[in-house]
Design a protein around this motif. Structure first.
Motif, PDB file in Angstrom:
ATOM      1  N   ASP A 245       0.826  -1.210   0.000  1.00  7.85           N
ATOM      2  CA  ASP A 245       0.000   0.000   0.000  1.00  7.85           C
ATOM      3  C   ASP A 245       0.855   1.252   0.000  1.00  7.85           C
ATOM      4  O   ASP A 245       0.550   2.232  -0.689  1.00  7.85           O
ATOM      5  CB  ASP A 245      -0.920   0.007   1.227  1.00  7.85           C
TER       6      ASP A 245
ATOM      7  N   HIS B 153      -1.186   4.391  -1.677  1.00  6.95           N
ATOM      8  CA  HIS B 153      -2.545   4.386  -1.132  1.00  6.95           C
ATOM      9  C   HIS B 153      -2.599   5.184   0.167  1.00  6.95           C
ATOM     10  O   HIS B 153      -1.646   5.198   0.949  1.00  6.95           O
ATOM     11  CB  HIS B 153      -3.005   2.950  -0.860  1.00  6.95           C
ATOM     12  N   THR B 154      -3.728   5.823   0.395  1.00  5.15           N
ATOM     13  CA  THR B 154      -3.918   6.529   1.650  1.00  5.15           C
ATOM     14  C   THR B 154      -4.174   5.506   2.762  1.00  5.15           C
ATOM     15  O   THR B 154      -4.577   4.363   2.478  1.00  5.15           O
ATOM     16  CB  THR B 154      -5.106   7.490   1.565  1.00  5.15           C
TER      17      THR B 154
ATOM     18  N   ALA C 177      -6.623   5.242   4.652  1.00  6.86           N
ATOM     19  CA  ALA C 177      -8.023   4.801   4.612  1.00  6.86           C
ATOM     20  C   ALA C 177      -8.246   3.727   3.554  1.00  6.86           C
ATOM     21  O   ALA C 177      -9.208   2.958   3.631  1.00  6.86           O
ATOM     22  CB  ALA C 177      -8.937   5.987   4.348  1.00  6.86           C
ATOM     23  N   GLN C 178      -7.362   3.672   2.549  1.00 12.79           N
ATOM     24  CA  GLN C 178      -7.496   2.683   1.480  1.00 12.79           C
ATOM     25  C   GLN C 178      -6.714   1.403   1.767  1.00 12.79           C
ATOM     26  O   GLN C 178      -6.748   0.477   0.979  1.00 12.79           O
ATOM     27  CB  GLN C 178      -6.960   3.272   0.157  1.00 12.79           C
TER      28      GLN C 178
ATOM     29  N   ASP D  52      -4.894  -2.073   3.425  1.00 16.03           N
ATOM     30  CA  ASP D  52      -5.299  -3.442   3.729  1.00 16.03           C
ATOM     31  C   ASP D  52      -5.540  -3.569   5.230  1.00 16.03           C
ATOM     32  O   ASP D  52      -4.675  -3.272   6.044  1.00 16.03           O
ATOM     33  CB  ASP D  52      -4.187  -4.398   3.286  1.00 16.03           C
TER      34      ASP D  52
ATOM     35  N   ALA E 218      -3.830   4.662   9.586  1.00 17.92           N
ATOM     36  CA  ALA E 218      -4.822   3.668   9.155  1.00 17.92           C
ATOM     37  C   ALA E 218      -5.664   3.202  10.328  1.00 17.92           C
ATOM     38  O   ALA E 218      -6.871   2.954  10.190  1.00 17.92           O
ATOM     39  CB  ALA E 218      -4.111   2.496   8.492  1.00 17.92           C
TER      40      ALA E 218
ATOM     41  N   LYS F  74     -14.134   5.172  10.963  1.00 16.12           N
ATOM     42  CA  LYS F  74     -15.140   4.457  10.166  1.00 16.12           C
ATOM     43  C   LYS F  74     -16.088   3.679  11.059  1.00 16.12           C
ATOM     44  O   LYS F  74     -17.318   3.693  10.864  1.00 16.12           O
ATOM     45  CB  LYS F  74     -14.437   3.521   9.196  1.00 16.12           C
TER      46      LYS F  74
END
Length: 313
Positions: free
Chosen positions: A225, A230-231, A233-234, A236, A301, A308
């Motif tokens: 990632d 990738h941020t 939030a995106q 794994d 993350a 979330k």
């Protein structure tokens, strides 16, 4: 038999050169005349030409002597093969030495460019920083810093793997900015004394070996990632789960929502400004994401998963 003058003429060198190699044992004389003058057998011409070829490659005289001694060793059943093997080893050593010299020259060039391109107000500080590193640069002070920082109870193999991953290797052909980053990194860790480390707040982790071993796995899971940009939030979820589990095991706790909330608070509270600066400078010297970048990404993350789950609730 050849006189020293005849041998020098046939080889296209001076008598002084022949005498120099003879005196150092590279070109043994076969005999002496009644007047005490040196005499050489015809094979000395081939040996002298080989010596000149090896010296043209800048092989040191002792290295030339080792090559010639191997070729002339009566215990060697294959003279030409032994010579080839000895020559290959000598050339390999010379290439390694030359590579180190070239790296040193590139670092000096980059350091000079750094001083040449900066403003007069910056020059004194940068000159002092550059004076604190060697060329080619050594990472010994960085490795020592990490061995002081890491818990003493870690297994030796785990400590070594962390040090290897945490210490950035200086580039062979650095940009001026990388010379500055390495100099500042060296200054940073050199300023952290044993007394400063002893005065630091003790880590809350009960079992550091479990923590660092788990973090190593979490960083590896997060690497794709990070590399892909990738941020958090995106990312794994498995990497975050591994990250949290490592902390939970080291604190003898369970991975629960409440623990995750307390963990992110703990990580924020125990963040070390020295380490933050270390990883910022190290990032200028290495291409893959640093361990510090992986840790920051996983912490973010974790925060994203908490946000979330809070939104879902």
């Amino acid at each position: 038999m050849l006189s020293i003058g005849e041998l020098a003429r046939l080889a296209g060198v001076t008598v002084k050169t022949v005498r120099f190699y003879s005196d150092r044992g590279l070109l043994p004389e076969a005999d002496r005349s009644s007047g005490g003058h040196r005499r050489y057998d015809p094979q000395a011409l081939d040996r002298l030409q080989l010596i000149r070829s090896l010296r043209a490659l800048d092989l040191p005289v002792p290295e030339v002597g080792r090559v010639l001694d191997t070729a002339a060793d009566p215990a060697e059943p294959d003279g030409p093969g032994a010579l080839d093997s000895a020559l290959e080893d000598a050339v390999a050593r010379q290439l390694t030495q030359l590579g180190s010299q070239l790296t040193a020259l590139r670092w000096r060039e980059a350091a000079l460019r750094l001083l040449h391109e900066c403003t007069p107000a910056q020059r004194a500080e940068r000159l002092r920083l550059i004076g604190g590193i060697t060329t080619p640069p050594s990472t010994a002070v960085l490795a020592r810093f990490w061995r002081l920082v890491l818990p003493a109870r870690l297994p030796t193999g785990l400590t070594s793997s962390i040090v290897d991953a945490a210490v950035p290797q200086p580039p062979a052909d650095p940009a001026p900015g990388q010379v500055l980053a390495f100099a500042r990194l060296t200054q940073l860790v050199s300023g952290v004394s044993n007394a400063c480390l002893a005065a630091r707040q003790p880590e809350p982790w009960h079992r550091p070996a479990l923590l660092y071993d788990g973090l190593r796995e979490a960083y590896e899971l997060a690497l794709p990632d990070l590399t892909a940009g990738h941020t958090p939030a995106q990312g794994d979820g498995a990497a975050v789960d591994c990250f949290v589990a490592a902390h939970a095991r080291s604190l003898d706790q369970q991975d629960t929502p409440a623990f995750r909330r307390s963990l992110t608070t703990l990580l924020t509270r125990t963040a070390d400004p020295v380490m933050t600066q270390y990883w910022s400078l190290a990032a200028d010297l290495t291409t893959p994401p640093t361990l510090g970048a992986a840790h920051t990404w996983l912490h973010a993350a974790l925060d994203a998963t908490l946000a979330k789950s809070g939104a879902g609730a």
